[in-house]
Design an enzyme around this catalytic site. Sequence first.
Site, PDB file in Angstrom:
ATOM      1  N   LYS A 282     -23.393 -31.907 -23.440  1.00 57.37           N
ATOM      2  CA  LYS A 282     -23.966 -32.467 -22.221  1.00 57.37           C
ATOM      3  C   LYS A 282     -25.416 -31.998 -22.100  1.00 57.37           C
ATOM      4  O   LYS A 282     -25.722 -30.857 -22.450  1.00 57.37           O
ATOM      5  CB  LYS A 282     -23.148 -31.981 -21.015  1.00 57.37           C
ATOM      6  N   GLU A 369      -7.042 -36.367  -7.885  1.00 58.97           N
ATOM      7  CA  GLU A 369      -6.962 -36.327  -6.427  1.00 58.97           C
ATOM      8  C   GLU A 369      -5.526 -36.487  -5.935  1.00 58.97           C
ATOM      9  O   GLU A 369      -5.113 -35.832  -4.970  1.00 58.97           O
ATOM     10  CB  GLU A 369      -7.853 -37.415  -5.815  1.00 58.97           C
ATOM     11  N   ARG A 397      -8.203 -42.443  -3.511  1.00 58.49           N
ATOM     12  CA  ARG A 397      -7.257 -42.390  -4.630  1.00 58.49           C
ATOM     13  C   ARG A 397      -5.893 -41.847  -4.196  1.00 58.49           C
ATOM     14  O   ARG A 397      -4.872 -42.181  -4.773  1.00 58.49           O
ATOM     15  CB  ARG A 397      -7.783 -41.423  -5.705  1.00 58.49           C
TER      16      ARG A 397
HETATM   17  C1  LIG Z   1     -11.943 -40.288  -8.939  1.00 59.41           C
HETATM   18  C2  LIG Z   1     -13.216 -39.523  -9.143  1.00 59.41           C
HETATM   19  N1  LIG Z   1     -13.239 -38.209  -8.867  1.00 59.41           N
HETATM   20  C3  LIG Z   1     -14.389 -37.507  -9.041  1.00 59.41           C
HETATM   21  C4  LIG Z   1     -15.517 -38.114  -9.500  1.00 59.41           C
HETATM   22  C5  LIG Z   1     -16.818 -37.353  -9.606  1.00 59.41           C
HETATM   23  N2  LIG Z   1     -17.261 -37.227 -11.019  1.00 59.41           N
HETATM   24  C6  LIG Z   1     -18.200 -38.036 -11.534  1.00 59.41           C
HETATM   25  S1  LIG Z   1     -18.522 -37.695 -13.128  1.00 59.41           S
HETATM   26  C7  LIG Z   1     -17.395 -36.465 -13.143  1.00 59.41           C
HETATM   27  C8  LIG Z   1     -17.178 -35.664 -14.391  1.00 59.41           C
HETATM   28  C9  LIG Z   1     -16.688 -36.512 -15.479  1.00 59.41           C
HETATM   29  O1  LIG Z   1     -16.473 -35.709 -16.605  1.00 59.41           O
HETATM   30  P1  LIG Z   1     -16.249 -36.385 -17.996  1.00 59.41           P
HETATM   31  O2  LIG Z   1     -15.327 -37.522 -17.873  1.00 59.41           O
HETATM   32  O3  LIG Z   1     -15.857 -35.317 -18.962  1.00 59.41           O
HETATM   33  O4  LIG Z   1     -17.665 -36.983 -18.353  1.00 59.41           O
HETATM   34  P2  LIG Z   1     -19.054 -36.219 -18.573  1.00 59.41           P
HETATM   35  O5  LIG Z   1     -19.770 -36.235 -17.267  1.00 59.41           O
HETATM   36  O6  LIG Z   1     -18.759 -34.829 -19.035  1.00 59.41           O
HETATM   37  O7  LIG Z   1     -19.747 -37.026 -19.598  1.00 59.41           O
HETATM   38  C10 LIG Z   1     -16.780 -36.314 -11.902  1.00 59.41           C
HETATM   39  C11 LIG Z   1     -15.772 -35.311 -11.577  1.00 59.41           C
HETATM   40  C12 LIG Z   1     -15.440 -39.500  -9.763  1.00 59.41           C
HETATM   41  N3  LIG Z   1     -16.503 -40.186 -10.182  1.00 59.41           N
HETATM   42  N4  LIG Z   1     -14.283 -40.169  -9.582  1.00 59.41           N
END
Ligand SMILES: Cc1ncc(C[n+]2csc(CCOP(=O)(O)OP(=O)(O)O)c2C)c(N)n1
Length: 642
Positions: A282, A369, A397
């Site tokens: 990242k 969630e 959710r």
């Molecule tokens: C249902 C939901 N919960 C929380 C989030 C907030 N959120 C956005 S990106 C993210 C992290 C995602 O991690 P990953 O899938 O590993 O992707 P990365 O950002 O590491 O590329 C979160 C928790 C969201 N978008 N949707």
Amino acid sequence: MRFLSEINSPADLRQLKVEDLQEVADEVRQFIIDTCSRVGGHTGASLGAVELAVAMHYVFDTPRDRLVWDVGHQAYAHKILTGRRDQLHTIKQYEGLSGFLRRDESEYDTFGAGHASTSVSAALGMAVARDKKDQDFHVCALIGDSSLAGGMAMEAINQAGHLKSRLIVLLNDNEMSIAPAVGALSRYLNRIKEAQSYQWWKEEIGDALESVPGIGERLRRAAKSVKDAIAAAVLPGALVNELGFKYIGYVDGHNVPMLVAALEEAKKVTDGPVIVHALTTKGKGFPNPEKNYYAYHATGPFDPKTGLPYKSTKVSPPTYTEVFGRTMCELMESDKRIVALTAAMPDGTGVDKVLEKFPERSFDVGIAEQHAITFCAGMACEGLKPVAAIYSTFLQRAFDQVIHDVCLQDLDVTFAMDRAGIVGADGPTHHGLLDIAYLRGYPNIVLMAPKDEAEMRDMMLTAIEHPGPAAIRYPRGNGMGVDISQPPRRMEIGKAEVLGEGTEVAILAYGALVEPALGAAEKLAASGVFPTVVNARFVKPLDSELITELADSHRLIVTAEDAYLAGGFGSAVMELLEHKGLADKVTVSRMGVDDEIVPHGDPKILLAKYGLNADGIYDRVIETLNALDQRAKGPTRIKAVK
Ligand SMILES: Cc1ncc(C[n+]2csc(CCOP(=O)(O)OP(=O)(O)O)c2C)c(N)n1
């Protein structure tokens, strides 16, 4: 930019040689850094997925082949390569590009996103539709390691393995969510990386991958033997074995030729789903020597040379999120039954501070969630007092878990809904406009919203001490700057606060709308109108005694909320008046968001668009009073001051 200035669509990219793609990726990365340093954005998440985007658009015949991005926050390179390069600087701004994906923004955005863990389900749906229609194209879902652990993604993996549909899942594994990834799946992915047999494969095959031709066959054979070896040695009952996925990986997610080779192999798998496991970093290439991928996930503007954020000299009051974290720590100190929960948003919700101070009594459950709420319900059954800090939009959710697992059983769970209302730049997927409507219909939940951060502290104590379900909604951003040095005090549930007594008009404001209501009242006084202003505090239960009195003594009630009108606070007031037989006695004018999708952009612009500021409330009061006068056939009394 040797290549990028000529790439206006993926078709242009596909004219290039594989050897040139790494340079294309470098140019895309630099473009993201330059743009995000000026306007901010999901910088780190997007920097980590640059090579993935280049490789996918090179290997797949997009938009004929369908790329489905999960969340979409990491898709800036995808936007750049699909004809949106010159608009990238408008990202997340009013009328500019969306920060996520939207079907109406580009034909390359095959599925709208913003919430996590949807890509595999959507991609599987597309793959099944393709097969039913006898069509022939590839479907590839790109999903992060944390989103893969989300319930929906797991459910989709389960069905994909069962259906044996031709589907490619590209796993962007950076061991990070916004915070470091949590959970058993994350440990499982680490075990794949650590597996000895696999290291062998990597060394043996890794070099060969770069030399075409003949790679494909070897890679496939190797992948198969590795799959078997891993399945036998370290992965009992896991993804590649019982769930029916083929596995290709792991691949260096920053090496474009390797990614291209792996995806080409994946395309050849026709008898079921296949997962390509790419390892990425990242914030790759972010110009800050301090490795803090957590902080790079999303950034404001920064110095492109040092990566350091531009410091604002303005001293602002603490955010509601910060006040939440601080107050939780105070309350948890004195009541050992309180536990804190976040679903992958420790810093976003302020639970990070609680995790530091009370690691045994706080949990980050990951992007889960639904599980979070039922997990809370279970703890409440055993006498704990869980506080689930989840953004209003993400709690959507877990609607059924709130109702079926918590409210129906009258369990003592507190819902702390951060980012309620219009959130701004993140836009329609993230606005918290529905929580009043989706929670208000259930009989035994207490719903409240503070006018400022001191009242929020009181509400937190009140909600936690209330023995059943209770929810507090509060906005994104800074508090009002009021004194929060006093310990929180318990409030009387269902009691509103009269902030100023007037005549003729009563403005009933909920939560964040109290301040603009006071502003409007000041302006109205200059026009000779002296409204009563009420801080409603509770939408459930409503202060029915006060509202009944107001209906008796005022001609007009204006309700104001930063939420959808349908099912919202104003609707609750109207229902009460109808119930009391007072509907004809007083005119009610509801202010909130009408029946439309709210775009992204600066909250100030958006609030003004819906009249949810002092000027908007002022205008509504004047217009409605004048209309009432006209209806009574009197002359127009009041001229609006512009
Ligand atoms: C249902 C939901 N919960 C929380 C989030 C907030 N959120 C956005 S990106 C993210 C992290 C995602 O991690 P990953 O899938 O590993 O992707 P990365 O950002 O590491 O590329 C979160 C928790 C969201 N978008 N949707």
